[in-house]
Design an enzyme around this catalytic site. Sequence first.
Site, PDB file in Angstrom:
ATOM      1  N   HIS A  75       0.832  -1.207   0.000  1.00  5.25           N
ATOM      2  CA  HIS A  75       0.000   0.000   0.000  1.00  5.25           C
ATOM      3  C   HIS A  75       0.869   1.262   0.000  1.00  5.25           C
ATOM      4  O   HIS A  75       1.630   1.495   0.941  1.00  5.25           O
ATOM      5  CB  HIS A  75      -0.890  -0.046   1.246  1.00  5.25           C
ATOM      6  CG  HIS A  75      -1.838   1.071   1.383  1.00  5.25           C
ATOM      7  ND1 HIS A  75      -1.826   1.949   2.443  1.00  5.25           N
ATOM      8  CD2 HIS A  75      -2.871   1.466   0.601  1.00  5.25           C
ATOM      9  CE1 HIS A  75      -2.801   2.825   2.323  1.00  5.25           C
ATOM     10  NE2 HIS A  75      -3.455   2.559   1.210  1.00  5.25           N
ATOM     11  N   ARG A  76       0.809   2.015  -1.080  1.00  5.32           N
ATOM     12  CA  ARG A  76       1.654   3.207  -1.282  1.00  5.32           C
ATOM     13  C   ARG A  76       3.134   2.819  -1.274  1.00  5.32           C
ATOM     14  O   ARG A  76       3.987   3.573  -0.805  1.00  5.32           O
ATOM     15  CB  ARG A  76       1.361   4.276  -0.234  1.00  5.32           C
ATOM     16  CG  ARG A  76      -0.116   4.642  -0.114  1.00  5.32           C
ATOM     17  CD  ARG A  76      -0.368   5.702   0.951  1.00  5.32           C
ATOM     18  NE  ARG A  76      -1.788   5.744   1.301  1.00  5.32           N
ATOM     19  CZ  ARG A  76      -2.309   6.456   2.287  1.00  5.32           C
ATOM     20  NH1 ARG A  76      -1.511   7.212   3.035  1.00  5.32           N
ATOM     21  NH2 ARG A  76      -3.600   6.431   2.537  1.00  5.32           N
ATOM     22  N   GLU A  98       0.221  -0.713  -4.721  1.00  3.31           N
ATOM     23  CA  GLU A  98      -0.854   0.256  -4.895  1.00  3.31           C
ATOM     24  C   GLU A  98      -0.309   1.649  -4.665  1.00  3.31           C
ATOM     25  O   GLU A  98       0.561   1.847  -3.815  1.00  3.31           O
ATOM     26  CB  GLU A  98      -1.977  -0.036  -3.891  1.00  3.31           C
ATOM     27  CG  GLU A  98      -3.190   0.881  -3.977  1.00  3.31           C
ATOM     28  CD  GLU A  98      -3.092   2.130  -3.100  1.00  3.31           C
ATOM     29  OE1 GLU A  98      -3.997   2.976  -3.182  1.00  3.31           O
ATOM     30  OE2 GLU A  98      -2.101   2.268  -2.349  1.00  3.31           O
ATOM     31  N   ASP A 148      -1.354   6.233  -5.499  1.00  2.00           N
ATOM     32  CA  ASP A 148      -2.371   7.233  -5.816  1.00  2.00           C
ATOM     33  C   ASP A 148      -1.815   8.274  -6.776  1.00  2.00           C
ATOM     34  O   ASP A 148      -0.630   8.624  -6.704  1.00  2.00           O
ATOM     35  CB  ASP A 148      -2.803   7.943  -4.535  1.00  2.00           C
ATOM     36  CG  ASP A 148      -2.986   6.980  -3.376  1.00  2.00           C
ATOM     37  OD1 ASP A 148      -4.077   6.417  -3.272  1.00  2.00           O
ATOM     38  OD2 ASP A 148      -2.029   6.780  -2.598  1.00  2.00           O
ATOM     39  N   HIS A 194      -0.556  10.765  -2.229  1.00  2.00           N
ATOM     40  CA  HIS A 194      -1.877  10.401  -1.730  1.00  2.00           C
ATOM     41  C   HIS A 194      -2.795  11.598  -1.546  1.00  2.00           C
ATOM     42  O   HIS A 194      -3.929  11.607  -2.023  1.00  2.00           O
ATOM     43  CB  HIS A 194      -1.783   9.643  -0.410  1.00  2.00           C
ATOM     44  CG  HIS A 194      -3.126   9.283   0.154  1.00  2.00           C
ATOM     45  ND1 HIS A 194      -3.807  10.102   1.042  1.00  2.00           N
ATOM     46  CD2 HIS A 194      -3.922   8.212  -0.063  1.00  2.00           C
ATOM     47  CE1 HIS A 194      -4.968   9.545   1.341  1.00  2.00           C
ATOM     48  NE2 HIS A 194      -5.065   8.406   0.691  1.00  2.00           N
ATOM     49  N   GLU A 213      -4.583   4.269  -8.183  1.00  2.00           N
ATOM     50  CA  GLU A 213      -5.830   4.863  -7.690  1.00  2.00           C
ATOM     51  C   GLU A 213      -5.940   6.307  -8.166  1.00  2.00           C
ATOM     52  O   GLU A 213      -5.063   7.134  -7.881  1.00  2.00           O
ATOM     53  CB  GLU A 213      -5.909   4.823  -6.162  1.00  2.00           C
ATOM     54  CG  GLU A 213      -7.215   5.413  -5.648  1.00  2.00           C
ATOM     55  CD  GLU A 213      -7.337   5.461  -4.142  1.00  2.00           C
ATOM     56  OE1 GLU A 213      -8.116   6.296  -3.632  1.00  2.00           O
ATOM     57  OE2 GLU A 213      -6.643   4.678  -3.463  1.00  2.00           O
ATOM     58  N   LYS A 230      -7.217   9.781  -7.725  1.00  2.00           N
ATOM     59  CA  LYS A 230      -7.706  10.560  -6.583  1.00  2.00           C
ATOM     60  C   LYS A 230      -8.537  11.749  -7.061  1.00  2.00           C
ATOM     61  O   LYS A 230      -8.271  12.911  -6.741  1.00  2.00           O
ATOM     62  CB  LYS A 230      -6.530  11.032  -5.738  1.00  2.00           C
ATOM     63  CG  LYS A 230      -5.709   9.905  -5.129  1.00  2.00           C
ATOM     64  CD  LYS A 230      -6.503   9.058  -4.148  1.00  2.00           C
ATOM     65  CE  LYS A 230      -6.759   9.825  -2.863  1.00  2.00           C
ATOM     66  NZ  LYS A 230      -7.414   8.939  -1.842  1.00  2.00           N
ATOM     67  N   ASP A 246       0.447  -1.805   4.502  1.00  2.00           N
ATOM     68  CA  ASP A 246       1.672  -1.029   4.671  1.00  2.00           C
ATOM     69  C   ASP A 246       2.823  -1.928   5.103  1.00  2.00           C
ATOM     70  O   ASP A 246       3.979  -1.526   5.055  1.00  2.00           O
ATOM     71  CB  ASP A 246       1.478   0.049   5.753  1.00  2.00           C
ATOM     72  CG  ASP A 246       0.335   1.000   5.461  1.00  2.00           C
ATOM     73  OD1 ASP A 246       0.034   1.226   4.282  1.00  2.00           O
ATOM     74  OD2 ASP A 246      -0.264   1.521   6.433  1.00  2.00           O
TER      75      ASP A 246
END
Length: 246
Positions: free
Chosen positions: A6-7, A33, A35, A48, A108, A110, A228
């Site tokens: 995640h990120r 993943e 953003d 993000h 993703e 945003k 994470d």
Amino acid sequence: MNIYAHRGYSAKYPENTLAAFQAAANLPIDGVEFDVHLTKDGQVVVIHDESINRTSNGVGYVKDMTLQELREFDYGSWFSEEFVGLEIPTLEEVLNVYRGTDLRVNIELKSDIFAYAGIEELVLQVVEALGMMDQVVISSFDHEAVARIARLSPNVENAALFVNAILDVANYQEKLPAKALHVSLPSAFRGPVREAIEKGSVVRVWTVNEVEHAALLVDTGVNAIFTDEPEKMLAFLRQNSVPVEG
């Protein structure tokens, strides 16, 4: 059950930076993943928040600055002195970390706060130019954007993001249409999501950082978790003989 960082590897590296993405690329996991937002000069950048306040030493909205202006700030020192000098990365720079690998890449959009006109086309252009159309998942809380991805590029995997479960989510997914559902951890245990899984929906769950939560998901039929803590989740799944595809 698949694992998506995640990120990037955001527990040990500053989120959404090339350092976090390279660290994730070195792990035997399934995907990553991150953003994306649009700059004032129409560049797709990976961050993000709508503003740079939290994850840089600058202040202001991404949409109000050019890429050059955004790169005047530091995106690593807020996390640790070890990462002083990291720049905000572009979508192309991040995709190049994973190009030629087996990792899936979840982008993703945003656009749920600020409606970035044309972001779908710009993202698809970058992905296609790098030959990664089959490697990406494009998701958003902005379901209009999810539907536009379906119209613009029907073969690309798109996913609708949810904070809360909605009734008959499987039927809603079909109408969008979306190829996957990305749901919050509490929603994964709700009836509508369980029913969607039973009907064959691909469901991925965010954000799972504790092994006790991962343990609850093992037998639910979810396809993947966003975390994470990819190394911790990988160790847990292996220790409990849960199939890991990475």
